[in-house]
Motif scaffolding. Structure first.
Motif, PDB file in Angstrom:
ATOM      1  N   GLY A  47     -20.422  14.534   4.179  1.00  0.00           N
ATOM      2  CA  GLY A  47     -19.750  14.672   5.466  1.00  0.00           C
ATOM      3  C   GLY A  47     -18.242  14.798   5.359  1.00  0.00           C
ATOM      4  O   GLY A  47     -17.683  15.163   4.326  1.00  0.00           O
ATOM      5  N   GLN A  48     -17.580  14.484   6.459  1.00  0.00           N
ATOM      6  CA  GLN A  48     -16.134  14.645   6.551  1.00  0.00           C
ATOM      7  C   GLN A  48     -15.398  13.738   5.574  1.00  0.00           C
ATOM      8  O   GLN A  48     -14.341  14.099   5.051  1.00  0.00           O
ATOM      9  CB  GLN A  48     -15.671  14.338   7.984  1.00  0.00           C
ATOM     10  CG  GLN A  48     -14.197  14.681   8.239  1.00  0.00           C
ATOM     11  CD  GLN A  48     -13.908  16.153   8.045  1.00  0.00           C
ATOM     12  OE1 GLN A  48     -14.638  17.015   8.534  1.00  0.00           O
ATOM     13  NE2 GLN A  48     -12.835  16.455   7.313  1.00  0.00           N
ATOM     14  N   HIS A  49     -15.954  12.568   5.316  1.00  0.00           N
ATOM     15  CA  HIS A  49     -15.301  11.650   4.388  1.00  0.00           C
ATOM     16  C   HIS A  49     -15.183  12.278   3.003  1.00  0.00           C
ATOM     17  O   HIS A  49     -14.131  12.199   2.361  1.00  0.00           O
ATOM     18  CB  HIS A  49     -16.084  10.336   4.298  1.00  0.00           C
ATOM     19  CG  HIS A  49     -15.456   9.317   3.401  1.00  0.00           C
ATOM     20  ND1 HIS A  49     -14.373   8.559   3.776  1.00  0.00           N
ATOM     21  CD2 HIS A  49     -15.751   8.933   2.137  1.00  0.00           C
ATOM     22  CE1 HIS A  49     -14.031   7.751   2.789  1.00  0.00           C
ATOM     23  NE2 HIS A  49     -14.859   7.950   1.786  1.00  0.00           N
ATOM     24  N   ALA A  50     -16.252  12.909   2.552  1.00  0.00           N
ATOM     25  CA  ALA A  50     -16.226  13.557   1.241  1.00  0.00           C
ATOM     26  C   ALA A  50     -15.259  14.728   1.223  1.00  0.00           C
ATOM     27  O   ALA A  50     -14.543  14.948   0.244  1.00  0.00           O
ATOM     28  CB  ALA A  50     -17.629  14.024   0.857  1.00  0.00           C
ATOM     29  N   GLU A  51     -15.213  15.491   2.315  1.00  0.00           N
ATOM     30  CA  GLU A  51     -14.286  16.624   2.371  1.00  0.00           C
ATOM     31  C   GLU A  51     -12.834  16.150   2.384  1.00  0.00           C
ATOM     32  O   GLU A  51     -11.966  16.769   1.765  1.00  0.00           O
ATOM     33  CB  GLU A  51     -14.569  17.492   3.596  1.00  0.00           C
ATOM     34  CG  GLU A  51     -13.681  18.732   3.649  1.00  0.00           C
ATOM     35  CD  GLU A  51     -14.058  19.687   4.776  1.00  0.00           C
ATOM     36  OE1 GLU A  51     -13.359  20.710   4.925  1.00  0.00           O
ATOM     37  OE2 GLU A  51     -15.036  19.407   5.489  1.00  0.00           O
ATOM     38  N   ASP A  52     -12.558  15.058   3.092  1.00  0.00           N
ATOM     39  CA  ASP A  52     -11.198  14.530   3.135  1.00  0.00           C
ATOM     40  C   ASP A  52     -10.698  14.131   1.751  1.00  0.00           C
ATOM     41  O   ASP A  52      -9.492  14.178   1.475  1.00  0.00           O
ATOM     42  CB  ASP A  52     -11.123  13.318   4.063  1.00  0.00           C
ATOM     43  CG  ASP A  52     -11.269  13.698   5.531  1.00  0.00           C
ATOM     44  OD1 ASP A  52     -11.097  14.895   5.846  1.00  0.00           O
ATOM     45  OD2 ASP A  52     -11.567  12.808   6.351  1.00  0.00           O
TER      46      ASP A  52
END
Length: 351
Positions: A47-52
């Protein structure tokens, strides 16, 4: 029970235990495979956490280095040396080493995701690196990021009375302080990086910047733009194809060529990259030699290449870095200051 019977019973028990152990060792142990899907469902890995967290300064062995959280990553890094040293080639700064003699280096502020600032105090220079990153709808996976490098001359020590007495006022140092800076990108997976330096001659200042290299395979494609306070007219480059990423310092040392001005027989030689690029180069290195003070901006832009993006619009024009009056920061420096202010306020609030 007689002694003979007791010994016979113990022997039988030992035999049973040994047989049981040997039988178990002969059989393959029963294992239950762990489901990878369970691990992938953790919020830290999707999710977004991994992309961040995809892009960051994940190369602690270098004074400044960038990579992704993937096994075969696109790497980026910084090198420099003092071109006025007679032993310049053996004093290229890249890997953080005690023998380099820097009196100070390391992150002074870092939020782990979008911003980091460090100071590096080399003997003749004071370098400041400010790194910023942003996510946007037009960015590739992991976002765009940029580096602002600011280099100034190190303060001159105050001479002692004895030194002042021995100093000859007519003995002036005619050499202006200079630095030679390298910035590189290298693809561990061997994907090619296309160097684009045509049309750089005559460009000056930081406004807009210029695309100097682009490639694919990471974040849906990528571009690297550069801008400098001294202009890009004297930008040198080198493109090589190599699977080895551990010896990039030696690669630069071996590739630099000696240049002297016409009629120059003495003085400090100039070491320059040869302005060559091998076919399918997966390492692209750029060199700028400039008089201090000196500023360099580097911007990494992810996503498909659709025109000459500039440094300022993609990297700094984002809704989450607006200033208090509602206007957008006009430079990477402004964005870095805004993020530094956020970290400072956060620290003050928690104290």
């Amino acid at each position: 029970m007689s002694g003979a019977a007791m010994r016979a019973g113990v022997a039988a028990l030992v035999a049973a235990v040994v047989y049981s152990w040997l039988s178990g060792a002969a059989r393959s142990p029963e294992t239950i495979p762990y489901s990878k899907s369970n691990l992938a469902q953790l919020p830290q890995f999707c999710g977004q956490h991994a992309e961040d967290l995809f892009w960051s300064t994940y190369r602690p062995g270098q004074y400044f280095g960038m990579r992704t959280r993937s096994p075969k990553s696109l790497l980026a890094g910084l090198m420099w040396f003092d071109p006025q040293r007679p032993d310049a080639l053996s004093n290229i700064r890249h890997n953080a080493q005690e023998r380099d003699g820097l009196s100070k280096y390391g992150w002074e502020a870092h939020d782990g995701k979008t911003y980091g600032r460090q100071e590096l105090h080399d003997t003749p220079f004071h370098l400041t690196t400010s790194w910023v990153k942003r996510q946007c709808t037009s960015c590739g996976y992991g976002g765009d990021w940029a580096l602002l490098l600011d280099v100034k001359k190190a303060p001159t020590p105050i001479p002692t009375p004895d030194a002042s007495a021995e100093h000859d006022p007519s003995d002036q140092d005619v050499k202006l302080p200079r630095i030679s800076v390298f910035f590189y990108v290298a693809d561990e997976a061997g994907r090619s990086a296309e160097i684009q330096t045509d049309g750089l001659k005559g460009r000056s200042g930081l406004q807009g910047g210029s695309r100097v290299v682009q490639g694919g395979g990471v974040a849906g494609g990528w571009q690297l733009h550069m801008g400098s306070s001294s202009g890009l007219g004297k930008l040198r480059h080198l493109g090589v194809q190599t699977p080895h990423m551990h010896n990039l310092t030696e690669l630069v040392q071996q590739s630099l060529v000696l240049k002297r001005s016409k009629g120059q027989s003495r003085g400090t030689p100039a070491y320059q990259l040869p302005n060559t690029a091998a076919a399918a180069s997966n390492v692209a290195i750029f060199q700028l030699t400039a008089t201090l003070p000196f500023t360099l901006e580097v911007a990494f832009l992810g996503g498909p290449s659709n025109g000459q993006k500039t440094i300022r619009e993609p990297v700094t024009a984002c809704s989450d870095c607006a200033s208090k009056d509602g206007t957008q920061p006009e430079s990477i420096s402004d964005r870095a200051k805004a993020l530094q202010g956020r970290i400072s306020n956060r620290v003050v609030t928690q104290c």
